[in-house]
Design a protein around this motif. Structure first.
Motif, PDB file in Angstrom:
ATOM      1  N   GLY A  18       0.805  -1.218   0.000  1.00 14.83           N
ATOM      2  CA  GLY A  18       0.000   0.000   0.000  1.00 14.83           C
ATOM      3  C   GLY A  18       0.834   1.263   0.000  1.00 14.83           C
ATOM      4  O   GLY A  18       0.342   2.338  -0.353  1.00 14.83           O
ATOM      5  N   GLN A  19       2.121   1.121   0.379  1.00 15.54           N
ATOM      6  CA  GLN A  19       3.041   2.262   0.408  1.00 15.54           C
ATOM      7  C   GLN A  19       4.256   2.035  -0.487  1.00 15.54           C
ATOM      8  O   GLN A  19       4.681   2.939  -1.199  1.00 15.54           O
ATOM      9  CB  GLN A  19       3.511   2.510   1.849  1.00 15.54           C
ATOM     10  N   ASP A  20       4.796   0.841  -0.437  1.00 16.97           N
ATOM     11  CA  ASP A  20       5.986   0.494  -1.213  1.00 16.97           C
ATOM     12  C   ASP A  20       5.691  -0.727  -2.085  1.00 16.97           C
ATOM     13  O   ASP A  20       4.791  -1.525  -1.783  1.00 16.97           O
ATOM     14  CB  ASP A  20       7.172   0.181  -0.301  1.00 16.97           C
ATOM     15  N   VAL A  21       6.478  -0.862  -3.142  1.00 15.58           N
ATOM     16  CA  VAL A  21       6.338  -1.989  -4.065  1.00 15.58           C
ATOM     17  C   VAL A  21       7.685  -2.699  -4.178  1.00 15.58           C
ATOM     18  O   VAL A  21       8.706  -2.065  -4.462  1.00 15.58           O
ATOM     19  CB  VAL A  21       5.888  -1.527  -5.469  1.00 15.58           C
ATOM     20  N   ILE A  73       9.347  -1.339 -14.357  1.00 10.88           N
ATOM     21  CA  ILE A  73       9.224  -1.321 -12.898  1.00 10.88           C
ATOM     22  C   ILE A  73       8.451  -0.089 -12.448  1.00 10.88           C
ATOM     23  O   ILE A  73       7.557  -0.170 -11.594  1.00 10.88           O
ATOM     24  CB  ILE A  73      10.622  -1.366 -12.243  1.00 10.88           C
ATOM     25  N   GLU A  74       8.769   1.059 -13.028  1.00  8.65           N
ATOM     26  CA  GLU A  74       8.103   2.293 -12.628  1.00  8.65           C
ATOM     27  C   GLU A  74       6.618   2.272 -12.993  1.00  8.65           C
ATOM     28  O   GLU A  74       5.768   2.721 -12.211  1.00  8.65           O
ATOM     29  CB  GLU A  74       8.794   3.497 -13.283  1.00  8.65           C
ATOM     30  N   GLN A  75       6.285   1.729 -14.165  1.00 10.15           N
ATOM     31  CA  GLN A  75       4.879   1.655 -14.561  1.00 10.15           C
ATOM     32  C   GLN A  75       4.091   0.722 -13.650  1.00 10.15           C
ATOM     33  O   GLN A  75       2.960   1.036 -13.248  1.00 10.15           O
ATOM     34  CB  GLN A  75       4.769   1.209 -16.019  1.00 10.15           C
ATOM     35  N   MET A  83       0.875   1.730 -11.070  1.00  9.56           N
ATOM     36  CA  MET A  83      -0.428   1.069 -11.131  1.00  9.56           C
ATOM     37  C   MET A  83      -0.771   0.377  -9.817  1.00  9.56           C
ATOM     38  O   MET A  83      -1.915   0.430  -9.359  1.00  9.56           O
ATOM     39  CB  MET A  83      -0.461   0.079 -12.302  1.00  9.56           C
ATOM     40  N   ALA A  84       0.204  -0.282  -9.194  1.00  7.50           N
ATOM     41  CA  ALA A  84      -0.048  -0.979  -7.929  1.00  7.50           C
ATOM     42  C   ALA A  84      -0.454   0.008  -6.834  1.00  7.50           C
ATOM     43  O   ALA A  84      -1.382  -0.255  -6.062  1.00  7.50           O
ATOM     44  CB  ALA A  84       1.192  -1.758  -7.504  1.00  7.50           C
ATOM     45  N   LEU A  85       0.217   1.161  -6.763  1.00  4.93           N
ATOM     46  CA  LEU A  85      -0.104   2.154  -5.745  1.00  4.93           C
ATOM     47  C   LEU A  85      -1.439   2.831  -6.037  1.00  4.93           C
ATOM     48  O   LEU A  85      -2.214   3.130  -5.124  1.00  4.93           O
ATOM     49  CB  LEU A  85       1.018   3.195  -5.650  1.00  4.93           C
ATOM     50  N   LYS A  86      -1.719   3.086  -7.310  1.00  7.64           N
ATOM     51  CA  LYS A  86      -2.993   3.695  -7.699  1.00  7.64           C
ATOM     52  C   LYS A  86      -4.163   2.779  -7.348  1.00  7.64           C
ATOM     53  O   LYS A  86      -5.240   3.250  -6.946  1.00  7.64           O
ATOM     54  CB  LYS A  86      -2.987   3.993  -9.198  1.00  7.64           C
ATOM     55  N   LEU A  87      -3.959   1.471  -7.475  1.00  4.51           N
ATOM     56  CA  LEU A  87      -4.996   0.492  -7.150  1.00  4.51           C
ATOM     57  C   LEU A  87      -5.077   0.191  -5.653  1.00  4.51           C
ATOM     58  O   LEU A  87      -5.974  -0.529  -5.220  1.00  4.51           O
ATOM     59  CB  LEU A  87      -4.730  -0.815  -7.903  1.00  4.51           C
ATOM     60  N   ASN A  88      -4.108   0.724  -4.882  1.00  6.47           N
ATOM     61  CA  ASN A  88      -4.035   0.417  -3.436  1.00  6.47           C
ATOM     62  C   ASN A  88      -3.927  -1.088  -3.190  1.00  6.47           C
ATOM     63  O   ASN A  88      -4.604  -1.653  -2.318  1.00  6.47           O
ATOM     64  CB  ASN A  88      -5.251   0.981  -2.694  1.00  6.47           C
ATOM     65  N   VAL A  89      -3.070  -1.740  -3.960  1.00  2.00           N
ATOM     66  CA  VAL A  89      -2.855  -3.174  -3.795  1.00  2.00           C
ATOM     67  C   VAL A  89      -2.159  -3.438  -2.467  1.00  2.00           C
ATOM     68  O   VAL A  89      -1.208  -2.745  -2.095  1.00  2.00           O
ATOM     69  CB  VAL A  89      -1.992  -3.737  -4.959  1.00  2.00           C
ATOM     70  N   VAL A  90      -2.648  -4.432  -1.742  1.00  2.00           N
ATOM     71  CA  VAL A  90      -1.971  -4.912  -0.535  1.00  2.00           C
ATOM     72  C   VAL A  90      -1.835  -6.423  -0.689  1.00  2.00           C
ATOM     73  O   VAL A  90      -2.765  -7.180  -0.453  1.00  2.00           O
ATOM     74  CB  VAL A  90      -2.759  -4.571   0.745  1.00  2.00           C
ATOM     75  N   LEU A 125       6.527  -3.932   4.128  1.00  2.41           N
ATOM     76  CA  LEU A 125       7.749  -4.475   3.537  1.00  2.41           C
ATOM     77  C   LEU A 125       8.974  -4.023   4.336  1.00  2.41           C
ATOM     78  O   LEU A 125       9.897  -4.804   4.571  1.00  2.41           O
ATOM     79  CB  LEU A 125       7.872  -4.037   2.072  1.00  2.41           C
ATOM     80  N   LYS A 126       8.969  -2.762   4.764  1.00  4.00           N
ATOM     81  CA  LYS A 126      10.092  -2.255   5.549  1.00  4.00           C
ATOM     82  C   LYS A 126      10.202  -2.987   6.878  1.00  4.00           C
ATOM     83  O   LYS A 126      11.296  -3.315   7.335  1.00  4.00           O
ATOM     84  CB  LYS A 126       9.925  -0.751   5.775  1.00  4.00           C
ATOM     85  N   ALA A 127       9.050  -3.251   7.503  1.00  2.72           N
ATOM     86  CA  ALA A 127       9.050  -3.962   8.783  1.00  2.72           C
ATOM     87  C   ALA A 127       9.541  -5.394   8.622  1.00  2.72           C
ATOM     88  O   ALA A 127      10.069  -5.987   9.565  1.00  2.72           O
ATOM     89  CB  ALA A 127       7.650  -3.952   9.395  1.00  2.72           C
ATOM     90  N   GLN A 128       9.388  -5.943   7.410  1.00  4.30           N
ATOM     91  CA  GLN A 128       9.886  -7.288   7.126  1.00  4.30           C
ATOM     92  C   GLN A 128      11.357  -7.273   6.720  1.00  4.30           C
ATOM     93  O   GLN A 128      11.941  -8.324   6.436  1.00  4.30           O
ATOM     94  CB  GLN A 128       9.064  -7.928   6.010  1.00  4.30           C
ATOM     95  N   GLY A 129      11.948  -6.070   6.680  1.00  2.28           N
ATOM     96  CA  GLY A 129      13.360  -5.948   6.315  1.00  2.28           C
ATOM     97  C   GLY A 129      13.619  -6.122   4.837  1.00  2.28           C
ATOM     98  O   GLY A 129      14.712  -6.536   4.434  1.00  2.28           O
TER      99      GLY A 129
END
Length: 379
Positions: free
Chosen positions: A193-196, A233-235, A239-246, A297-301
Motif C-alpha cells: 500500500g506504500q511500497d512496491v 518497474i516504474e509503470q 499502477m499498484a499504488l494507484k490500485l491500493n494493492v496490498v 515491507l520495511k518492517a519485514q526488512g
C-alpha cells in the motif's frame, strides 16, 4: 495457486494465527490435513463460503490466492459483511473490469494498444472498424485466458461474439489491436500500500499473442535493456499504488520496438509466483501474506529492489496433446498447458536446453529439420 495457498497458511501459522482452507480439489497440497488447522472440502461458491464464514467467524478471508474463482466472490462477500484481507474488492474490480482499468491506465498517462470497450455485436463491429484487424478479444474476470481469441477479420469477430458473449458474464469486453513482432513481459511484485517490491521480470520467448501460461519465459530477461526494465518497474509501481494493492500483483506488458504497452494487471497471485520464488529465493506468497496482516515491507526488512540472480532460470510449459488426440495444438491467447518445468544455468541457451529436456522434448542430434515461413514473414 496451490503453492500460494500453502505458503499463506504457513505464514499465518508463523504469525500465530489459525487457518481455515476451503478447497474441493483433492489433487492439491493445500487439502492435506496438516496444511491448515481446519479444512472444508467444499466448492468455492458464494453460498458455501458464506455458510463457512458464518460458522467460523474468521478475522479475515483471503481471496487473492486461489485464482479467478474466489476473486469473483470478493465484492459479494464484502457486501454481506465478510472481511476481506489485503487488496480491497473495489480495487480488484477496478483492475479486472476492462473499462475501469482502461480509465486508470489513461489517468496515469500510460499506454495500451489501440482498443475499445464493447458489450454487444453491433458495437464491437463498429469499434473494430476504427481499430483495424487483427484484434485480441479480452473478456473481463477470466482465468487462463478463457474466452480470449485473436480475430483476423469481421467474420472471425462475428463468430466469436455470437458464440461467446456468455463468457463475459455481463462485464465489458476489451478489443485490443494485436501487436505484431512484440515481446511480452510478466512482472510479479508485492505491494503493501506504500511500497512496491519487485519479485522478478520475466521475458517471454514466444512473441506476444501466446498466453503467458503457454509461453516459455526467462528470468532475468536476456534481451531487454536496463532502461526498458526500469520503465517497466516504474509503470508497475504506479499502477499498484494507484490500485491500493496490498499483497501480490502481476502485470503483463508488450514491448514493440522500445514502446511499452500495458496489457493487464492482476491484483492476485499469478501462476508464475512459484517460479519467481524459486528463481530468486524470495518467498513472495509469504511476504504478501504478512503485508495483508499489516506488516509492511520495511518492517519485514525488505527493500523495493532486489538484484536479479546472476544465473538464468527458464520456465517451459508442458502440454497434454499426446494424451488427447485431435486436440488443436496451435497456441493462442487461451491457455492450453497443464504444467511447467524449470531449467537453470549460468548460460541462457543451456538453461533453455535443460528446460526442454525436463519437458521430455529431446531434440535429435542428427537428421533433417523442416522450417516453414509464412509469406508475410518472407517480406
Amino acid at each position: 495457486f496451490d503453492y500460494c495457498c500453502v505458503h499463506a497458511a504457513m505464514a499465518l501459522r508463523e504469525a500465530g494465527y489459525q487457518t481455515i482452507m476451503v478447497n474441493c480439489n483433492p489433487e492439491t497440497v493445500s487439502t492435506d490435513v496438516d496444511t491448515s488447522d481446519r479444512l472444508y472440502f467444499e466448492p468455492v461458491t458464494l453460498e458455501d463460503v458464506l455458510t463457512i464464514a458464518k460458522l467460523e467467524e474468521p478475522l479475515g478471508v483471503v481471496v487473492q490466492y486461489g485464482g479467478q474463482t474466489p476473486l469473483k466472490l470478493a465484492k459479494k462477500l464484502a457486501d454481506l459483511g465478510v472481511p476481506i484481507l489485503g487488496t480491497s474488492p473495489e480495487a480488484i474490480d477496478e483492475a479486472e473490469d476492462r473499462k475501469r482499468f482502461q480509465a486508470l491506465v489513461q489517468a496515469l498517462n500510460l499506454h495500451q494498444p489501440a482498443n475499445g470497450i464493447v458489450r454487444h455485436l453491433d458495437e464491437a463491429l463498429e469499434v473494430a472498424q476504427k481499430i483495424g484487424y487483427p484484434l485480441v478479444v479480452r473478456p473481463s474476470y477470466v482465468l487462463g485466458g478463457r474466452g480470449m481469441e485473436i480475430a483476423y477479420s469481421e467474420e472471425d469477430l462475428t463468430h466469436y461474439l455470437t458464440h461467446n458473449l456468455d463468457t463475459a458474464n455481463s462485464s465489458p469486453i476489451l478489443l485490443d489491436k494485436f501487436l505484431n513482432d512484440a515481446t511480452e513481459v510478466d512482472i510479479d511484485a508485492v505491494c503493501d500500500g506504500q511500497d512496491v517490491m519487485i519479485g522478478g521480470i520475466m521475458e517471454h520467448i514466444e512473441q506476444a499473442g501466446v498466453h503467458s501460461g503457454d509461453s516459455a519465459c526467462t528470468l532475468p530477461p536476456f534481451r531487454l535493456s536496463v532502461v526498458v526494465q526500469q520503465d517497466l518497474i516504474e509503470q508497475l509501481r504506479q499502477m499498484a499504488l494507484k490500485l491500493n494493492v496490498v499483497g501480490l500483483v502481476n502485470a503483463q506488458f508488450a514491448i514493440q520496438a522500445d514502446d511499452i504497452y500495458v496489457l493487464e494487471v492482476n491484483p492476485r497471485a499469478s501462476r508464475t509466483v512459484p517460479f519467481v520464488s524459486k528463481a530468486t529465493g524470495l518467498e513472495l506468497a509469504k511476504i504478501a501474506m504478512r503485508c495483508k496482516l499489516g506488516i509492511s515491507l520495511k518492517a519485514q526488512g525488505l527493500s523495493q529492489h532486489y538484484p536479479m540472480p546472476a544465473f538464468y532460470s527458464v520456465k517451459l510449459p508442458v502440454f497434454p496433446f499426446i494424451k488427447f488426440a485431435g486436440v488443436d495444438s496451435i497456441l493462442g491467447p487461451e491457455m492450453k498447458s497443464t504444467g511447467e518445468v524449470m531449467g537453470i544455468d549460468n548460460n541462457f541457451e543451456i538453461a533453455y536446453a535443460k528446460s526442454q529436456i525436463a519437458a521430455s522434448m529431446n531434440l535429435p542430434m542428427n537428421g533433417n529439420a523442416f522450417v516453414s515461413v509464412k509469406n508475410k514473414d518472407k517480406e
